[in-house]
Write a protein that holds these residues in place. Structure first.
Motif, mmCIF file in Angstrom:
data_model
loop_
_atom_site.group_PDB
_atom_site.id
_atom_site.type_symbol
_atom_site.label_atom_id
_atom_site.label_comp_id
_atom_site.label_asym_id
_atom_site.label_seq_id
_atom_site.Cartn_x
_atom_site.Cartn_y
_atom_site.Cartn_z
ATOM 1 N N SER A 167 0.706 -1.338 -0.015
ATOM 2 C CA SER A 167 0.004 0.161 -0.043
ATOM 3 C C SER A 167 0.821 1.227 0.067
ATOM 4 O O SER A 167 0.567 2.442 -0.385
ATOM 5 C CB SER A 167 -0.731 -0.069 1.241
ATOM 6 N N PHE A 168 2.103 1.084 0.479
ATOM 7 C CA PHE A 168 2.945 2.340 0.480
ATOM 8 C C PHE A 168 4.153 2.303 -0.578
ATOM 9 O O PHE A 168 5.011 3.280 -0.567
ATOM 10 C CB PHE A 168 3.707 2.247 1.992
ATOM 11 N N HIS A 169 4.056 1.204 -1.519
ATOM 12 C CA HIS A 169 4.750 1.113 -2.551
ATOM 13 C C HIS A 169 6.397 0.834 -2.085
ATOM 14 O O HIS A 169 7.173 1.534 -2.497
ATOM 15 C CB HIS A 169 4.917 2.416 -3.473
ATOM 16 N N ALA A 170 6.359 0.171 -0.787
ATOM 17 C CA ALA A 170 7.820 0.009 -0.490
ATOM 18 C C ALA A 170 8.295 -1.614 -0.879
ATOM 19 O O ALA A 170 7.462 -2.396 -1.076
ATOM 20 C CB ALA A 170 7.806 -0.277 1.199
ATOM 21 N N ILE A 171 9.335 -1.770 -1.155
ATOM 22 C CA ILE A 171 10.139 -3.025 -1.212
ATOM 23 C C ILE A 171 10.136 -3.748 0.123
ATOM 24 O O ILE A 171 10.360 -3.344 1.112
ATOM 25 C CB ILE A 171 11.315 -2.934 -1.947
ATOM 26 N N PHE A 172 9.644 -5.039 -0.354
ATOM 27 C CA PHE A 172 9.551 -5.867 1.271
ATOM 28 C C PHE A 172 10.623 -7.246 1.013
ATOM 29 O O PHE A 172 10.138 -7.958 0.001
ATOM 30 C CB PHE A 172 8.065 -6.277 1.581
ATOM 31 N N HIS A 173 11.473 -7.383 1.943
ATOM 32 C CA HIS A 173 12.359 -8.725 2.019
ATOM 33 C C HIS A 173 12.019 -9.229 3.283
ATOM 34 O O HIS A 173 12.008 -8.492 4.281
ATOM 35 C CB HIS A 173 13.747 -8.119 1.857
ATOM 36 N N SER A 174 11.743 -10.538 3.355
ATOM 37 C CA SER A 174 11.607 -11.229 4.480
ATOM 38 C C SER A 174 12.631 -12.512 4.521
ATOM 39 O O SER A 174 12.716 -13.184 3.653
ATOM 40 C CB SER A 174 10.357 -11.762 4.743
ATOM 41 N N ASP A 175 13.114 -12.370 5.619
ATOM 42 C CA ASP A 175 14.403 -13.654 5.974
ATOM 43 C C ASP A 175 13.320 -14.741 6.259
ATOM 44 O O ASP A 175 12.936 -15.047 7.653
ATOM 45 C CB ASP A 175 15.114 -13.201 7.097
ATOM 46 N N THR A 176 13.031 -15.752 5.665
ATOM 47 C CA THR A 176 12.240 -16.962 5.736
ATOM 48 C C THR A 176 12.848 -18.192 5.947
ATOM 49 O O THR A 176 12.613 -19.175 5.980
ATOM 50 C CB THR A 176 11.246 -17.249 4.674
ATOM 51 N N LYS A 189 0.056 -15.245 -3.010
ATOM 52 C CA LYS A 189 -0.679 -14.715 -2.225
ATOM 53 C C LYS A 189 0.093 -13.651 -1.023
ATOM 54 O O LYS A 189 -0.625 -12.743 -0.681
ATOM 55 C CB LYS A 189 -1.376 -15.701 -1.300
ATOM 56 N N LEU A 190 1.385 -13.766 -1.010
ATOM 57 C CA LEU A 190 2.178 -13.314 -0.209
ATOM 58 C C LEU A 190 2.848 -11.803 -0.987
ATOM 59 O O LEU A 190 3.552 -12.188 -1.998
ATOM 60 C CB LEU A 190 3.253 -14.035 0.292
ATOM 61 N N HIS A 191 2.479 -10.852 -0.535
ATOM 62 C CA HIS A 191 3.089 -9.739 -1.169
ATOM 63 C C HIS A 191 4.425 -9.292 -0.803
ATOM 64 O O HIS A 191 4.840 -8.338 0.089
ATOM 65 C CB HIS A 191 2.132 -8.404 -0.950
ATOM 66 N N THR A 192 5.519 -9.936 -1.276
ATOM 67 C CA THR A 192 6.792 -9.866 -1.008
ATOM 68 C C THR A 192 7.685 -9.809 -2.018
ATOM 69 O O THR A 192 7.393 -10.491 -3.149
ATOM 70 C CB THR A 192 7.345 -10.948 0.006
ATOM 71 N N ASN A 193 8.816 -9.122 -2.209
ATOM 72 C CA ASN A 193 9.560 -8.785 -3.323
ATOM 73 C C ASN A 193 10.946 -10.038 -3.081
ATOM 74 O O ASN A 193 11.300 -10.395 -4.179
ATOM 75 C CB ASN A 193 10.294 -7.349 -3.336
ATOM 76 N N PHE A 194 11.237 -10.370 -1.822
ATOM 77 C CA PHE A 194 12.475 -11.198 -1.763
ATOM 78 C C PHE A 194 12.041 -11.976 -0.635
ATOM 79 O O PHE A 194 11.804 -11.718 0.517
ATOM 80 C CB PHE A 194 13.583 -10.449 -1.394
ATOM 81 N N SER A 213 13.489 -13.571 -5.992
ATOM 82 C CA SER A 213 13.366 -12.455 -6.233
ATOM 83 C C SER A 213 12.282 -11.938 -7.661
ATOM 84 O O SER A 213 12.041 -12.546 -8.566
ATOM 85 C CB SER A 213 14.771 -11.785 -7.148
ATOM 86 N N ASP A 214 11.373 -11.187 -6.812
ATOM 87 C CA ASP A 214 10.224 -10.757 -7.705
ATOM 88 C C ASP A 214 10.289 -10.407 -8.991
ATOM 89 O O ASP A 214 11.342 -9.303 -9.212
ATOM 90 C CB ASP A 214 9.364 -9.735 -6.896
ATOM 91 N N ALA A 215 9.979 -10.973 -10.186
ATOM 92 C CA ALA A 215 10.653 -10.293 -11.490
ATOM 93 C C ALA A 215 10.066 -8.863 -11.820
ATOM 94 O O ALA A 215 10.946 -8.340 -12.553
ATOM 95 C CB ALA A 215 9.653 -11.289 -12.404
ATOM 96 N N SER A 216 9.068 -8.350 -11.001
ATOM 97 C CA SER A 216 9.027 -6.939 -11.386
ATOM 98 C C SER A 216 9.894 -6.095 -10.788
ATOM 99 O O SER A 216 9.782 -4.963 -11.046
ATOM 100 C CB SER A 216 7.477 -6.751 -10.615
ATOM 101 N N VAL A 217 10.809 -6.497 -9.755
ATOM 102 C CA VAL A 217 11.667 -5.563 -9.257
ATOM 103 C C VAL A 217 13.226 -6.308 -9.870
ATOM 104 O O VAL A 217 13.658 -7.189 -9.196
ATOM 105 C CB VAL A 217 11.849 -5.927 -7.803
#
Length: 380
Positions: A167-176, A189-194, A213-217
């Motif tokens: 919603s804030f157009h931020a890049i999101f990385h999660s250490d999973t 379903k998960l809105h994450t870029n990495f 790595s999300d192809a859009s980034v």
């Protein structure tokens, strides 16, 4: 009895995994970048493994890049997104693994970014309203927040965090790293870029992991030197490691519910035995709350005692392998930055028990009995 309860540090290699790796150690030895037959058959095996991982995560094979492990994958996501996308601000937490914290601090020290740390309570629960406030004040932001804490097991709501970031157009990385192979990640379903994975955390081989790595980034590679991994990581691929990673993740997804129920029962058993046998025992973070924590991790805070400094040593003498925080430290409190951030009493010994599908109720009973007897025999 010898008991291994440090599975958050590393897990035993699954025999099924070794069986699929072995031919690529002995028979299929071609360089996957070579165009001859020996190389092509190995390249085909790598691409099959990539498709396996992608299918399990519900994404495209073109978005999966193999690495040397979770640390490299975290570094690549953070450093390369900042430098490629011109990001000037990072939002993270003081509870992250050092693979994230040290990377963020390095970028800050070099003047490449400003860093903000999310507020959290004494159990490690994040203040997501604070995240919204920080994002509203800053553009060009990378948010890097782990899915589950490797020391205290507290789960973060990555779905909610992803929605906020979107919603804030931020890049999101999660250490999973700690949840990969233990929870299902649906990347549609998960809105994450990495996100990242490390094979040895889910009964695969050490020294291999992956980055989604999300192809859009579009980001530039961290490691230069060759066109491997679609020009995203130079260097000859760890072929048998990649084969093993894909098989280990496939097994983890196949048997996940069965293993979750088994491991949760072991964790519950340990909680009950320690509560019944040790006065003053408590549990760090949300690790004793079943639906709020990673089911493989239990962080135990023990009553103050004269044996605090020697606790892990005494457990090891009794052939019980555990950690005093994270695997990267030593000592009873392990100098843990996570426990320090939570304000845990430094006079109390803290032990991380972490469980796997291979542990048994008998091992839990033995470990609990040894620990309880230690505290009964030694005065405070």
């Amino acid at each position: 009895m010898r008991v291994y309860l440090d599975n958050a540090a590393t897990t035993p290699l699954d025999k099924e995994v070794f069986e699929v790796m072995a031919p690529y150690m002995l028979e299929h030895y071609g360089n996957p970048s070579s165009i001859h037959g020996h190389g092509r058959e190995v390249r085909a095996a790598i691409e099959k493994a990539r498709r396996t991982v992608a299918n399990l995560l519900n994404t495209s094979p073109a978005e999966i890049f193999f690495t040397s492990g979770g640390t490299e994958a975290d570094n690549a996501a953070i450093v390369c997104s900042v430098r490629t996308l011109g990001l000037k601000h990072i939002i993270t937490t003081r509870l992250e693994h050092h693979a994230v914290l040290h990377t963020v601090q390095m970028l800050e020290k070099r003047g490449e970014v400003q860093v903000s740390y999310l507020r959290h309570d004494e159990r490690g629960v994040l203040d997501l309203d604070h995240l919204k406030e920080l994002l509203a004040q800053n553009s060009q932001t990378l948010v890097t927040i782990m899915h589950a804490n490797n020391e205290i097991g507290t789960l973060n709501d990555v779905e909610a965090i992803g929605d906020i970031c979107k919603s804030f157009h931020a890049i999101f990385h999660s250490d999973t790293v700690q949840t990969m192979g233990h929870f299902k990640h649906d990347l549609q379903k998960l809105h994450t870029n990495f996100i990242v994975g490390s094979a040895h955390k889910f009964h695969g081989p050490k020294g291999v992991g992956f980055l989604y790595s999300d192809a859009s980034v579009k980001i530039q590679p961290l490691i230069q030197g060759g066109a491997q991994e679609r020009n995203m990581r130079g260097g000859t691929e760890n072929v048998y490691g990649i084969i093993g990673l894909a098989k280990a993740l496939e097994i983890a997804y196949r048997d996940m519910e069965e293993h979750r129920l088994h491991i949760q029962s072991l964790k519950d058993r340990m909680i009950h035995k320690l509560r019944d046998g040790l006065e003053g025992v408590s549990f760090n973070g949300m690790s004793a709350v079943a639906d709020k924590s990673l089911y493989t991790v239990l962080s135990v805070s023990l009553p103050p005692s004269s044996m605090t400094e020697m606790l892990l040593f005494n457990l090891d003498i009794n052939k019980i392998s555990v950690s005093g925080g994270s695997a990267c430290s030593s000592g009873a409190n392990a100098g843990s930055h996570v426990l320090e951030a939570l304000g845990v009493d430094p006079d109390r010994a803290n032990v991380r028990f972490s469980f796997s599908k291979l542990n048994t109720p008998e091992e839990i009973d033995y470990a609990a009995e040894v620990l309880i007897n230690m505290y009964k025999k030694i005065p405070a």
